[in-house]
Write an enzyme that holds these catalytic residues in place. Sequence first.
Site, mmCIF file in Angstrom:
data_model
loop_
_atom_site.group_PDB
_atom_site.id
_atom_site.type_symbol
_atom_site.label_atom_id
_atom_site.label_comp_id
_atom_site.label_asym_id
_atom_site.label_seq_id
_atom_site.Cartn_x
_atom_site.Cartn_y
_atom_site.Cartn_z
ATOM 1 C CG HIS A 1 -1.169 18.533 63.206
ATOM 2 N ND1 HIS A 1 -0.335 17.423 62.841
ATOM 3 C CD2 HIS A 1 -1.909 18.549 62.223
ATOM 4 C CE1 HIS A 1 -1.030 16.657 61.651
ATOM 5 N NE2 HIS A 1 -2.064 17.413 61.283
ATOM 6 C CE1 TYR B 1 -0.044 14.358 65.804
ATOM 7 C CE2 TYR B 1 -0.451 14.769 68.107
ATOM 8 C CZ TYR B 1 -0.115 15.096 66.840
ATOM 9 O OH TYR B 1 0.203 16.506 66.826
ATOM 10 C CE LYS C 1 1.326 19.761 67.486
ATOM 11 N NZ LYS C 1 2.620 18.801 67.775
ATOM 12 C CD GLU D 1 -4.001 15.216 59.427
ATOM 13 O OE1 GLU D 1 -3.117 14.488 60.028
ATOM 14 O OE2 GLU D 1 -3.620 16.550 59.323
ATOM 15 C CG ASN E 1 6.066 20.320 67.505
ATOM 16 O OD1 ASN E 1 4.727 20.320 67.977
ATOM 17 N ND2 ASN E 1 6.439 19.447 66.790
HETATM 18 N N1 UDP Z 1 6.162 13.634 68.799
HETATM 19 C C1 UDP Z 1 6.850 13.562 69.967
HETATM 20 N N2 UDP Z 1 8.001 12.769 70.179
HETATM 21 C C2 UDP Z 1 8.478 12.128 68.915
HETATM 22 C C3 UDP Z 1 7.808 12.303 67.777
HETATM 23 C C4 UDP Z 1 6.410 13.288 67.709
HETATM 24 O O1 UDP Z 1 6.698 14.250 70.972
HETATM 25 O O2 UDP Z 1 9.584 11.441 69.022
HETATM 26 C C5 UDP Z 1 5.130 14.716 68.850
HETATM 27 C C6 UDP Z 1 5.219 16.205 68.320
HETATM 28 O O3 UDP Z 1 4.551 16.873 69.062
HETATM 29 C C7 UDP Z 1 4.842 16.024 66.824
HETATM 30 C C8 UDP Z 1 3.694 14.808 66.796
HETATM 31 O O4 UDP Z 1 4.031 14.109 67.913
HETATM 32 O O5 UDP Z 1 4.600 17.232 66.271
HETATM 33 C C9 UDP Z 1 3.458 14.273 65.531
HETATM 34 O O6 UDP Z 1 4.533 13.593 65.280
HETATM 35 P P1 UDP Z 1 4.863 13.412 63.825
HETATM 36 O O7 UDP Z 1 6.088 12.544 63.766
HETATM 37 O O8 UDP Z 1 3.634 13.137 62.786
HETATM 38 O O9 UDP Z 1 5.303 14.942 63.612
HETATM 39 P P2 UDP Z 1 4.978 16.383 62.766
HETATM 40 O O10 UDP Z 1 4.303 15.784 61.495
HETATM 41 O O11 UDP Z 1 4.129 16.966 63.761
HETATM 42 O O12 UDP Z 1 6.108 17.052 62.273
HETATM 43 MG MG MG Z 2 2.830 14.585 61.205
#
Ligand code: UDP
Ligand code: MG
Length: 153
Positions: free
Chosen positions: A115, A49, A9, A126, A112
């Site tokens: 992805h 997303y 990212k 994806e 974070n």
């Molecule tokens: N995200 C965020 N706030 C939230 C949930 C998700 O900013 O409450 C962002 C975060 O960068 C995350 C991404 O959206 O990595 C995708 O969310 P997901 O729940 O799919 O988490 P991941 O699979 O990345 O752990």
């Molecule tokens: Mg995810």
Amino acid sequence: MQITLVILKPSAIQRGILGEVISRFEKKGIQIVGLKMVHLTDKILAEHYAHLFNKPFYGRIKDSMQASPVVVMALKGVDVVHVVRKLTGVTNGRDAEPGTIRGDYSMSVQENIVHASDSPETAAVELKRFFSDSEIFDYASHLTPYFYANDER
Ligand code: UDP
Ligand code: MG
């Protein structure tokens, strides 16, 4: 063998830790079979997303993911979807275990660093979203016998 999708990212690019993060996958024994820098368009991001599109915070995630280009990677290995999710750590960097990428490099839910696809089915969708067939390379990895036993591959 499986292939999974990782996105490095903008937080990884801006902080100058692309090399360190990529190195973790290499050292683990995961093969890089695709890699490129791209800008995430509104359309691609809305697809990627889709599960967050209707959340009140989608706008800030979108701004964050479009703050700079990202690096997309296709990573290959046995059970690699699961392995890469383990290496990545849980979503919130403050909760992620030390030793994971998010646990070691992130203090944030949003910022974070990486992805990673969350299931083999998601990975297939994806990968197609970000790579054409010709951008995923099938090449011999000569150290394979040192990363896997014969009956594990
Ligand atoms: N995200 C965020 N706030 C939230 C949930 C998700 O900013 O409450 C962002 C975060 O960068 C995350 C991404 O959206 O990595 C995708 O969310 P997901 O729940 O799919 O988490 P991941 O699979 O990345 O752990
Ligand atoms: Mg995810």
